[in-house]
Design a protein around this motif. Structure first.
Motif, PDB file in Angstrom:
ATOM      1  N   ILE A  32       0.813  -1.113   0.034  1.00  0.00           N
ATOM      2  CA  ILE A  32      -0.067   0.012   0.057  1.00  0.00           C
ATOM      3  C   ILE A  32       0.955   1.228  -0.082  1.00  0.00           C
ATOM      4  CG2 ILE A  32      -1.632   1.502   1.480  1.00  0.00           C
ATOM      5  CD1 ILE A  32      -2.864  -1.228   2.457  1.00  0.00           C
ATOM      6  N   VAL A  33       1.744   1.387   0.798  1.00  0.00           N
ATOM      7  CA  VAL A  33       2.648   2.528   0.862  1.00  0.00           C
ATOM      8  C   VAL A  33       3.555   2.803  -0.319  1.00  0.00           C
ATOM      9  CG1 VAL A  33       4.706   3.337   2.302  1.00  0.00           C
ATOM     10  CG2 VAL A  33       2.833   2.360   3.545  1.00  0.00           C
ATOM     11  N   ASP A  34       3.843   1.556  -0.866  1.00  0.00           N
ATOM     12  CA  ASP A  34       4.742   1.665  -2.135  1.00  0.00           C
ATOM     13  C   ASP A  34       3.974   2.205  -3.229  1.00  0.00           C
ATOM     14  OD1 ASP A  34       6.948   0.643  -1.152  1.00  0.00           O
ATOM     15  OD2 ASP A  34       6.580  -1.525  -2.148  1.00  0.00           O
ATOM     16  N   SER A  35       2.678   1.762  -3.233  1.00  0.00           N
ATOM     17  CA  SER A  35       1.640   2.413  -4.348  1.00  0.00           C
ATOM     18  C   SER A  35       1.376   4.080  -4.047  1.00  0.00           C
ATOM     19  CB  SER A  35       0.170   1.619  -4.454  1.00  0.00           C
ATOM     20  OG  SER A  35      -0.772   2.337  -5.021  1.00  0.00           O
ATOM     21  N   VAL A  36       1.268   4.444  -2.658  1.00  0.00           N
ATOM     22  CA  VAL A  36       0.969   5.492  -2.425  1.00  0.00           C
ATOM     23  C   VAL A  36       2.101   6.497  -2.876  1.00  0.00           C
ATOM     24  CG1 VAL A  36       1.084   7.277  -0.397  1.00  0.00           C
ATOM     25  CG2 VAL A  36      -0.334   5.173  -0.443  1.00  0.00           C
ATOM     26  N   VAL A  37       3.537   5.972  -2.633  1.00  0.00           N
ATOM     27  CA  VAL A  37       4.528   6.718  -3.066  1.00  0.00           C
ATOM     28  C   VAL A  37       4.682   6.771  -4.677  1.00  0.00           C
ATOM     29  CG1 VAL A  37       7.005   6.752  -3.272  1.00  0.00           C
ATOM     30  CG2 VAL A  37       5.893   6.408  -0.948  1.00  0.00           C
ATOM     31  N   ILE A  41       2.310  10.250  -4.853  1.00  0.00           N
ATOM     32  CA  ILE A  41       3.345  11.223  -4.444  1.00  0.00           C
ATOM     33  C   ILE A  41       4.366  11.692  -5.241  1.00  0.00           C
ATOM     34  CG2 ILE A  41       5.226  11.857  -2.756  1.00  0.00           C
ATOM     35  CD1 ILE A  41       2.459  11.380  -1.285  1.00  0.00           C
ATOM     36  N   MET A  42       4.985  10.469  -5.937  1.00  0.00           N
ATOM     37  CA  MET A  42       6.041  10.735  -6.947  1.00  0.00           C
ATOM     38  C   MET A  42       5.571  11.450  -8.095  1.00  0.00           C
ATOM     39  SD  MET A  42       8.769   9.794  -5.547  1.00  0.00           S
ATOM     40  CE  MET A  42      10.114  10.012  -6.926  1.00  0.00           C
ATOM     41  N   PRO A  43       4.591  11.170  -8.697  1.00  0.00           N
ATOM     42  CA  PRO A  43       4.107  12.123  -9.859  1.00  0.00           C
ATOM     43  C   PRO A  43       3.932  13.273  -9.423  1.00  0.00           C
ATOM     44  CG  PRO A  43       2.582  10.371  -9.725  1.00  0.00           C
ATOM     45  CD  PRO A  43       3.408  10.007  -8.697  1.00  0.00           C
ATOM     46  N   LEU A  96      13.701   8.044   1.565  1.00  0.00           N
ATOM     47  CA  LEU A  96      13.345   9.379   2.362  1.00  0.00           C
ATOM     48  C   LEU A  96      11.973   9.601   2.314  1.00  0.00           C
ATOM     49  CD1 LEU A  96      16.712  11.219   2.072  1.00  0.00           C
ATOM     50  CD2 LEU A  96      15.955   9.858   4.096  1.00  0.00           C
ATOM     51  N   ILE A  97      11.306   9.867   1.093  1.00  0.00           N
ATOM     52  CA  ILE A  97      10.116  10.116   0.841  1.00  0.00           C
ATOM     53  C   ILE A  97       9.132   8.949   1.343  1.00  0.00           C
ATOM     54  CG2 ILE A  97       8.135  10.144  -0.791  1.00  0.00           C
ATOM     55  CD1 ILE A  97      10.245  11.276  -2.801  1.00  0.00           C
ATOM     56  N   LEU A  98       9.458   7.692   1.264  1.00  0.00           N
ATOM     57  CA  LEU A  98       8.625   6.501   2.057  1.00  0.00           C
ATOM     58  C   LEU A  98       8.594   6.602   3.357  1.00  0.00           C
ATOM     59  CD1 LEU A  98       7.185   4.076   1.280  1.00  0.00           C
ATOM     60  CD2 LEU A  98       9.309   3.060   1.613  1.00  0.00           C
ATOM     61  N   ALA A  99       9.856   7.016   4.103  1.00  0.00           N
ATOM     62  CA  ALA A  99      10.003   6.870   5.272  1.00  0.00           C
ATOM     63  C   ALA A  99       9.163   8.148   6.033  1.00  0.00           C
ATOM     64  CB  ALA A  99      11.481   6.981   5.795  1.00  0.00           C
ATOM     65  N   PHE A 100       9.144   9.323   5.305  1.00  0.00           N
ATOM     66  CA  PHE A 100       8.553  10.357   5.820  1.00  0.00           C
ATOM     67  C   PHE A 100       6.835  10.138   5.585  1.00  0.00           C
ATOM     68  CE2 PHE A 100       6.320  14.586   4.985  1.00  0.00           C
ATOM     69  CZ  PHE A 100       6.668  15.221   6.329  1.00  0.00           C
ATOM     70  N   ILE A 101       6.571   9.484   4.630  1.00  0.00           N
ATOM     71  CA  ILE A 101       5.166   9.389   4.602  1.00  0.00           C
ATOM     72  C   ILE A 101       4.664   8.295   5.415  1.00  0.00           C
ATOM     73  CG2 ILE A 101       3.381   8.133   2.883  1.00  0.00           C
ATOM     74  CD1 ILE A 101       4.398  10.829   2.104  1.00  0.00           C
ATOM     75  N   LYS A 107       1.924   8.769  12.805  1.00  0.00           N
ATOM     76  CA  LYS A 107       1.523   9.874  13.592  1.00  0.00           C
ATOM     77  C   LYS A 107       0.224  10.003  13.763  1.00  0.00           C
ATOM     78  CE  LYS A 107       2.793  14.778  14.231  1.00  0.00           C
ATOM     79  NZ  LYS A 107       3.481  16.022  13.850  1.00  0.00           N
ATOM     80  N   GLN A 108      -0.586  10.097  12.552  1.00  0.00           N
ATOM     81  CA  GLN A 108      -2.069  10.254  12.423  1.00  0.00           C
ATOM     82  C   GLN A 108      -2.789   9.118  13.295  1.00  0.00           C
ATOM     83  OE1 GLN A 108      -3.593  13.130  11.648  1.00  0.00           O
ATOM     84  NE2 GLN A 108      -1.504  13.831  11.581  1.00  0.00           N
ATOM     85  N   ILE A 109      -2.414   7.922  12.982  1.00  0.00           N
ATOM     86  CA  ILE A 109      -2.874   6.800  13.396  1.00  0.00           C
ATOM     87  C   ILE A 109      -2.733   6.731  14.978  1.00  0.00           C
ATOM     88  CG2 ILE A 109      -2.728   4.422  13.918  1.00  0.00           C
ATOM     89  CD1 ILE A 109      -2.116   4.141  10.853  1.00  0.00           C
ATOM     90  N   ASN A 110      -1.633   7.115  15.426  1.00  0.00           N
ATOM     91  CA  ASN A 110      -1.543   7.309  17.095  1.00  0.00           C
ATOM     92  C   ASN A 110      -2.417   8.369  17.627  1.00  0.00           C
ATOM     93  OD1 ASN A 110       0.517   5.373  17.201  1.00  0.00           O
ATOM     94  ND2 ASN A 110       2.047   6.345  16.992  1.00  0.00           N
TER      95      ASN A 110
END
Length: 145
Positions: A32-37, A41-43, A96-101, A107-110
């Motif tokens: 899921i995160v790979d797809s989000v990035v 995000i990358m586009p 770095l982008i993936l780690a930030f996402i 953070k939001q889940i917590n």
């Protein structure tokens, strides 16, 4: 105790099961995160900063045979040693982008999981004992005199 029994006890412990579930969910979450990035995000990053692809940056470390296509892929097919640092830069930027996402998602889940602590009701006063009652009567009687 036989090795099989020990292994069975180890394998059915809650920790091992929890770890297995975590690995499976982690793999699915990683997709899921790979797809989000990659898809979301990358586009946008590419639109803002231009195409972020350093994969064709390299240094040739050997002799290039005549007629070899001067691209990274062409040099590799020809067996020319190349120091392909560009691919590493692309992977590092993506990381770095993936780690930030992931950080922002966690953070939001917590934040959503936090609940306002409910104040405990005050503890009721203990019931007076026979000795307390006798002492209070004694004080009352001494005040009447």
């Amino acid at each position: 105790m036989s090795v099989i029994k020990e292994f069975r006890e180890f394998a059915i412990k809650g920790n091992v099961i929890d770890l297995a579930v975590g690995v499976i969910i982690g793999g699915a979450f990683g997709k899921i995160v790979d797809s989000v990035v990659a898809d979301l995000i990358m586009p946008v990053v590419g639109l803002v900063f231009g195409k972020l692809d350093f994969s064709n940056l390299y240094l040739v470390l050997g002799q290039v045979p005549a007629g070899t296509v001067d691209t990274l892929e062409g040099l590799r097919k020809a067996g020319v040693p190349v120091f392909a640092y560009g691919h590493f830069i692309t992977v590092a930027v993506n990381f770095l982008i993936l780690a930030f996402i992931i950080f922002m998602m966690v953070k939001q889940i917590n934040r959503l999981k936090r609940e306002t602590p409910v104040e405990a009701p005050p503890a009721p006063a203990p019931a007076p004992t026979a000795e307390d009652i006798l002492l209070l009567r004694e004080i009352r009687d001494s005040l009447k005199k």
